[in-house]
Design a protein around this motif. Structure first.
Motif, PDB file in Angstrom:
ATOM      1  N   PHE A   1     -12.653 -30.723  12.476  1.00  0.00           N
ATOM      2  CA  PHE A   1     -11.631 -29.819  13.110  1.00  0.00           C
ATOM      3  C   PHE A   1     -11.696 -28.319  12.476  1.00  0.00           C
ATOM      4  CE2 PHE A   1      -9.965 -33.857  13.879  1.00  0.00           C
ATOM      5  CZ  PHE A   1      -9.889 -34.156  15.168  1.00  0.00           C
ATOM      6  N   ASN A   2     -11.549 -27.380  13.713  1.00  0.00           N
ATOM      7  CA  ASN A   2     -11.710 -26.130  13.297  1.00  0.00           C
ATOM      8  C   ASN A   2     -10.630 -25.201  13.712  1.00  0.00           C
ATOM      9  OD1 ASN A   2     -12.732 -23.424  12.568  1.00  0.00           O
ATOM     10  ND2 ASN A   2     -13.740 -23.333  14.491  1.00  0.00           N
ATOM     11  N   PRO A   3      -9.517 -25.011  13.120  1.00  0.00           N
ATOM     12  CA  PRO A   3      -8.377 -24.142  13.565  1.00  0.00           C
ATOM     13  C   PRO A   3      -8.462 -22.633  13.513  1.00  0.00           C
ATOM     14  CG  PRO A   3      -7.798 -24.987  11.455  1.00  0.00           C
ATOM     15  CD  PRO A   3      -9.134 -25.549  11.725  1.00  0.00           C
ATOM     16  N   VAL A   4      -8.315 -22.024  14.589  1.00  0.00           N
ATOM     17  CA  VAL A   4      -8.361 -20.516  14.752  1.00  0.00           C
ATOM     18  C   VAL A   4      -7.321 -19.803  15.289  1.00  0.00           C
ATOM     19  CG1 VAL A   4      -9.964 -18.935  15.984  1.00  0.00           C
ATOM     20  CG2 VAL A   4     -11.002 -21.166  15.154  1.00  0.00           C
ATOM     21  N   PHE A   5      -6.890 -18.704  14.470  1.00  0.00           N
ATOM     22  CA  PHE A   5      -5.832 -17.881  15.029  1.00  0.00           C
ATOM     23  C   PHE A   5      -6.326 -16.405  15.525  1.00  0.00           C
ATOM     24  CE2 PHE A   5      -2.669 -14.633  13.823  1.00  0.00           C
ATOM     25  CZ  PHE A   5      -1.685 -14.974  14.868  1.00  0.00           C
ATOM     26  N   VAL A   6      -6.115 -16.307  16.879  1.00  0.00           N
ATOM     27  CA  VAL A   6      -6.563 -15.109  17.338  1.00  0.00           C
ATOM     28  C   VAL A   6      -5.361 -14.038  17.491  1.00  0.00           C
ATOM     29  CG1 VAL A   6      -8.004 -13.809  19.263  1.00  0.00           C
ATOM     30  CG2 VAL A   6      -8.525 -16.128  18.422  1.00  0.00           C
ATOM     31  N   SER A   7      -5.498 -12.899  16.940  1.00  0.00           N
ATOM     32  CA  SER A   7      -4.384 -11.876  17.033  1.00  0.00           C
ATOM     33  C   SER A   7      -4.561 -11.176  18.494  1.00  0.00           C
ATOM     34  CB  SER A   7      -4.378 -10.952  15.844  1.00  0.00           C
ATOM     35  OG  SER A   7      -3.447  -9.894  16.304  1.00  0.00           O
ATOM     36  N   VAL A   8      -3.333 -11.094  19.030  1.00  0.00           N
ATOM     37  CA  VAL A   8      -3.443 -10.149  20.236  1.00  0.00           C
ATOM     38  C   VAL A   8      -2.772  -8.917  20.218  1.00  0.00           C
ATOM     39  CG1 VAL A   8      -3.447 -12.332  22.009  1.00  0.00           C
ATOM     40  CG2 VAL A   8      -1.266 -11.480  21.111  1.00  0.00           C
ATOM     41  N   ASP A   9      -2.490  -8.595  18.925  1.00  0.00           N
ATOM     42  CA  ASP A   9      -1.760  -7.532  18.462  1.00  0.00           C
ATOM     43  C   ASP A   9      -2.918  -6.703  17.474  1.00  0.00           C
ATOM     44  OD1 ASP A   9      -0.232  -5.226  17.909  1.00  0.00           O
ATOM     45  OD2 ASP A   9       1.440  -6.347  16.624  1.00  0.00           O
ATOM     46  N   PRO A  10      -4.012  -5.963  18.001  1.00  0.00           N
ATOM     47  CA  PRO A  10      -5.004  -5.453  17.161  1.00  0.00           C
ATOM     48  C   PRO A  10      -4.261  -4.133  16.455  1.00  0.00           C
ATOM     49  CG  PRO A  10      -5.666  -4.987  19.363  1.00  0.00           C
ATOM     50  CD  PRO A  10      -4.325  -6.356  19.354  1.00  0.00           C
ATOM     51  N   ALA A  11      -3.423  -3.610  17.021  1.00  0.00           N
ATOM     52  CA  ALA A  11      -2.910  -2.244  16.436  1.00  0.00           C
ATOM     53  C   ALA A  11      -2.275  -2.617  14.921  1.00  0.00           C
ATOM     54  CB  ALA A  11      -2.084  -1.517  17.396  1.00  0.00           C
ATOM     55  N   ARG A  12      -1.416  -3.532  14.887  1.00  0.00           N
ATOM     56  CA  ARG A  12      -0.857  -3.877  13.666  1.00  0.00           C
ATOM     57  C   ARG A  12      -1.540  -5.118  12.776  1.00  0.00           C
ATOM     58  NH1 ARG A  12       5.250  -3.969  16.369  1.00  0.00           N
ATOM     59  NH2 ARG A  12       4.331  -5.727  17.758  1.00  0.00           N
ATOM     60  N   ASP A  13      -2.221  -5.960  13.542  1.00  0.00           N
ATOM     61  CA  ASP A  13      -2.898  -6.933  12.536  1.00  0.00           C
ATOM     62  C   ASP A  13      -4.334  -6.753  12.036  1.00  0.00           C
ATOM     63  OD1 ASP A  13      -0.570  -8.357  13.052  1.00  0.00           O
ATOM     64  OD2 ASP A  13      -1.468  -9.695  14.692  1.00  0.00           O
ATOM     65  N   SER A  14      -4.116  -6.296  11.066  1.00  0.00           N
ATOM     66  CA  SER A  14      -5.421  -6.122  10.109  1.00  0.00           C
ATOM     67  C   SER A  14      -5.982  -7.421   9.500  1.00  0.00           C
ATOM     68  CB  SER A  14      -5.394  -4.937   9.186  1.00  0.00           C
ATOM     69  OG  SER A  14      -4.542  -5.605   8.182  1.00  0.00           O
ATOM     70  N   PRO A  15      -7.262  -7.513   9.023  1.00  0.00           N
ATOM     71  CA  PRO A  15      -7.638  -8.568   8.678  1.00  0.00           C
ATOM     72  C   PRO A  15      -7.069  -8.984   7.368  1.00  0.00           C
ATOM     73  CG  PRO A  15      -9.667  -7.369   9.284  1.00  0.00           C
ATOM     74  CD  PRO A  15      -8.286  -6.403   9.605  1.00  0.00           C
ATOM     75  N   SER A  16      -6.469  -8.100   6.583  1.00  0.00           N
ATOM     76  CA  SER A  16      -5.936  -8.383   5.127  1.00  0.00           C
ATOM     77  C   SER A  16      -4.252  -8.924   5.531  1.00  0.00           C
ATOM     78  CB  SER A  16      -5.726  -6.972   4.513  1.00  0.00           C
ATOM     79  OG  SER A  16      -4.971  -6.046   5.125  1.00  0.00           O
ATOM     80  N   ARG A  17      -3.833  -8.146   6.566  1.00  0.00           N
ATOM     81  CA  ARG A  17      -2.181  -8.787   6.984  1.00  0.00           C
ATOM     82  C   ARG A  17      -2.412 -10.082   7.590  1.00  0.00           C
ATOM     83  NH1 ARG A  17       2.247  -5.139  10.316  1.00  0.00           N
ATOM     84  NH2 ARG A  17       3.786  -6.867  10.531  1.00  0.00           N
ATOM     85  N   ILE A  18      -3.605 -10.532   8.297  1.00  0.00           N
ATOM     86  CA  ILE A  18      -3.402 -11.700   8.792  1.00  0.00           C
ATOM     87  C   ILE A  18      -3.890 -12.705   7.669  1.00  0.00           C
ATOM     88  CG2 ILE A  18      -4.986 -13.376  10.331  1.00  0.00           C
ATOM     89  CD1 ILE A  18      -5.385 -11.009  12.300  1.00  0.00           C
ATOM     90  N   ALA A  19      -4.630 -12.168   6.699  1.00  0.00           N
ATOM     91  CA  ALA A  19      -4.946 -13.343   5.332  1.00  0.00           C
ATOM     92  C   ALA A  19      -3.746 -13.569   4.757  1.00  0.00           C
ATOM     93  CB  ALA A  19      -5.714 -12.574   4.754  1.00  0.00           C
ATOM     94  N   VAL A  20      -2.889 -12.649   4.563  1.00  0.00           N
ATOM     95  CA  VAL A  20      -1.500 -12.960   3.954  1.00  0.00           C
ATOM     96  C   VAL A  20      -0.427 -13.755   4.861  1.00  0.00           C
ATOM     97  CG1 VAL A  20       0.834 -12.047   3.322  1.00  0.00           C
ATOM     98  CG2 VAL A  20      -1.358 -10.882   2.723  1.00  0.00           C
TER      99      VAL A  20
END
Length: 226
Positions: free
Chosen positions: A116-135
């Motif tokens: 299995f491969n779980p994926v979370f896609v942000s629909v808020d690109p203005a506030r969700d940077s890669p580093s923020r999503i990582a945290v």
């Protein structure tokens, strides 16, 4: 009363009427055979649609992972992907759905293995940077891959997956705005094809049962054992 011999009866079945009868019969036979073929063709289409006919969900995309790498639809191949669209500022629904996905993944991996491969896609690109999503993802299943991109890239993927989201196109990180979005977990097969969509009301047990049925059916149809 005089009787008439056979030669006095009218000839009903003449060569002409026989020819008409033959042509009519052949025409009816062709018609019914054609109609039967149409019925069989439609039945085959109905059978195929029942087995394979699913909404056209998914397609090409290119986003950035929470570790800074590039991620496309090709990265969904080879495993059963569970794709969820949300955002890190989501107060309750997204955390609850990601927690549910984690429970499903743990149970499904015990039954089926690491497929299995779980994926979370942000629909808020203005506030969700890669580093923020990582945290953000540290609080959830360790297998998650977080994805983000430009507004247009996210919009294109959401369109391909039939996902609604209300993020303003010109939003800035410091802006205060609400985000509304579709709440579904999409199950994609190892070939990247859409199989199921699980809504918010679907329980962990219901997801596991449906995934079990879907994986079994997929293996039977494709002849795969894994």
């Amino acid at each position: 009363m005089s009787s008439k011999g056979p030669e006095h009866f009218p000839q009903v079945f003449t060569p002409k009427s026989a020819a008409i009868f033959l042509v009519t019969g052949m025409g009816l036979l062709f018609y019914f055979q054609n109609e039967k073929a149409k019925i069989l063709e439609q039945q085959e289409k109905d059978r195929a649609n029942k087995a394979y006919g699913r909404p056209a969900v998914g397609g090409p995309f290119s986003l950035t992972t929470h570790t800074g790498g590039t991620y496309t639809e090709q990265d969904l191949l080879g495993k059963w992907s569970m794709v969820y669209f949300g955002f890190t500022n989501c107060p309750d629904i997204c955390p609850a759905e990601l927690d549910k996905m984690g429970l499903v993944l743990d149970a499904a991996e015990k039954e089926h293995g690491k497929i299995f491969n779980p994926v979370f896609v942000s629909v808020d690109p203005a506030r969700d940077s890669p580093s923020r999503i990582a945290v953000y993802l540290k609080d959830f299943h360790p297998g998650f891959t977080g994805l983000v991109g430009s507004y247009q890239a996210v919009k294109a993927m959401c369109k391909a997956y039939r996902v609604y989201f209300s993020t303003p196109p010109n939003a800035k990180p410091e802006d205060d705005y609400l985000v509304d979005h579709s709440i579904f977990v999409y199950l994609m097969d190892p070939k990247g094809q859409f199989m199921e969509a699980f809504g918010q009301a679907v329980t962990v047990d219901e997801m596991l049962q449906k995934m079990r049925e879907t994986i079994t059916e997929w293996k039977s149809e494709t002849g795969r054992t894994t």
